[in-house]
Scaffold this active site. Structure first.
Site, short mmCIF file in Angstrom:
data_model
loop_
_atom_site.label_atom_id
_atom_site.label_comp_id
_atom_site.label_asym_id
_atom_site.label_seq_id
_atom_site.Cartn_x
_atom_site.Cartn_y
_atom_site.Cartn_z
N ASN A 163 -86.61 34.71 -27.65
CA ASN A 163 -86.22 34.66 -29.06
C ASN A 163 -86.09 33.23 -29.59
OD1 ASN A 163 -83.97 33.94 -27.63
ND2 ASN A 163 -82.54 35.16 -28.81
N LYS A 164 -86.34 32.23 -28.77
CA LYS A 164 -86.10 30.85 -29.18
C LYS A 164 -87.28 30.31 -30.00
CE LYS A 164 -81.99 30.01 -27.37
NZ LYS A 164 -81.46 31.20 -26.66
N ILE A 165 -87.16 29.06 -30.44
CA ILE A 165 -88.16 28.48 -31.35
C ILE A 165 -89.55 28.47 -30.69
CG2 ILE A 165 -87.72 26.06 -30.63
CD1 ILE A 165 -88.07 26.73 -34.27
N MET A 166 -89.60 28.26 -29.39
CA MET A 166 -90.82 28.50 -28.61
C MET A 166 -90.42 29.12 -27.28
SD MET A 166 -92.17 24.81 -27.17
CE MET A 166 -92.40 25.23 -25.43
N ASN B 56 -86.30 31.07 -23.89
CA ASN B 56 -86.15 32.52 -23.90
C ASN B 56 -87.03 33.12 -25.01
OD1 ASN B 56 -84.95 34.90 -22.93
ND2 ASN B 56 -83.52 34.92 -24.64
#
Ligand code: PLP
Length: 372
Positions: A183-186, A181
């Site tokens: 907002n995730k780390i990638m 998603n």
């Protein structure tokens, strides 16, 4: 707090995929992305899907979770974990947290499984969540679930790049779900993956994700399927992001270190997750405020940051406190609620510029000085 960190490299991969003509939810970038993530995590199979939620849903179905079953999961998580359990017709049973990490408390898990067995419930899976990029304590959780004959399905949505006991997050249990998603780390802007060493499970996930089509030209169907595959264009973005994952984690870690240095001088404030974060991916950095010591609360800190136009948020509101899950059963120790009330998540994204981080640090310093 964690906005997408994308640039020219992602654009190049995306345009190349577009020009290749593979604009469908299938194609060489999907295949390559699956191989690359599987290699990185150390599993043999990966199925690229439209979201982490889709990966949770299909993983649960393929582990045999069905209406009337109980699935034991962490109360301190994002709603997607519990929502996916509900999609299968099973009921979530929420287990509370270790205070230091917010992850599922293994002792409480053991108690919950014991009590559910006594009550004659069918527990179909245990779904630990790797909170904010710190893997749960699988060293203890896996043998406890094994002793009850219940498969572990890890919600590693927040934890790509993290590890535990020398193994990557996403490689624990019978299978795991990760998220890409925004907002995730990638990110792939939206997307997810199901990871497993079980070839049959991976095959079944792919089959259900493509409308459960039998191999016949007229599309024979014997089961209800879903349209859950990842687009080839988005997979291309993911491949570019994966080449930068280590750098993006290092950037987040450097920001966390700045927060850690700042709060080292403020009594009553701790960086959430414990002192040892070498194995974390540092997705989000939160602090826990002991208002009795500081004289101010987590909410006061958040309000001061908001006045400077800086985003911050509480930790996830525990699922057992959510109106939609009011009827669910849980095994509690109060830690998740305490973390919800005392935690603040700070800007953590790898796209933050040095000036952005300096701006946040300065605001925090002003707040800390004014309250000494
Ligand atoms: C983000 C997240 C999900 C859902 O992933 P999506 O790709 O947004 O569907 C599931 N579980 C947790 C713990 C998450 O943080």
């Amino acid at each position: 707090m964690s906005s997408p960190d994308v640039g020219e490299l992602e654009e190049t991969y995306l345009v190349n995929a577009f020009r290749s003509g593979w604009i469908a939810p299938l194609g060489p970038d999907v295949d390559a992305f699956e191989r690359e993530v599987a290699d990185r995590v150390g599993v043999t199979h990966a199925a690229a899907l439209s979201s982490g939620t889709a990966a949770l849903h299909l993983g649960l179905l393929c582990l045999g979770v069905k209406p009337g079953d109980v699935v034991v999961t962490s109360t301190l998580t994002f709603a997607a974990t519990a929502n996916a359990i509900t999609y299968t017709g099973a009921r979530p049973h929420f287990v509370d947290s270790e205070l230091e990490t917010g992850n599922m408390d293994p002792d409480l898990l053991e108690r919950a499984l014991g009590e559910l067995r006594m009550a004659g419930e069918d527990v179909a899976a245990v779904v630990p969540v790797d909170l904010l990029g710190k893997a749960a304590d699988y060293t203890r959780i896996e043998p406890i679930a094994d002793a009850y004959g219940v498969p572990v399905f890890a919600d590693a949505a927040e934890a790509l790049g993290a590890s535990h006991a020398g193994k990557q997050a996403g490689a624990f249990g019978a299978a795991s779900a990760i998220s890409f998603n925004g907002n995730k780390i990638m990110t792939t802007s939206g997307g997810g993956m199901l990871l497993t060493d079980d070839a049959d499970l991976a095959r079944r996930v792919r089959y259900l994700a493509t409308q459960a089509r039998q191999p016949a030209v007229h599309y024979e169907h014997t089961e209800i399927g879903y349209n859950y595959r990842l687009s080839n264009l988005l997979a291309a973005v993911g491949r570019a992001q994966l080449t930068r994952l280590d750098g993006m984690m290092a950037r987040r870690r450097a920001t966390r270190d700045r927060y850690r240095a700042l709060f080292a001088t403020v009594d009553g404030v701790e960086i959430f997750g414990g002192a040892d974060d070498r194995d974390d991916n540092c997705w989000l950095t939160s602090v826990v405020v002991d208002a009795e010591v500081t004289g101010w609360s987590a909410a006061d800190l958040s309000a001061a940051l908001a006045a400077d136009d800086i985003e911050s948020r509480p930790l996830w509101k525990p699922m057992h406190l959510q109106p939609v899950f009011a009827g669910a059963q849980s095994t509690l120790n109060g830690n998740a609620q305490r973390l919800f009330e005392t935690g603040v998540t700070l800007p953590s994204g790898s796209a933050l510029s040095d000036a952005d981080v300096a701006f946040v640090i300065a605001a925090l310093e002003r707040f800390a000085c004014a309250h000494e």
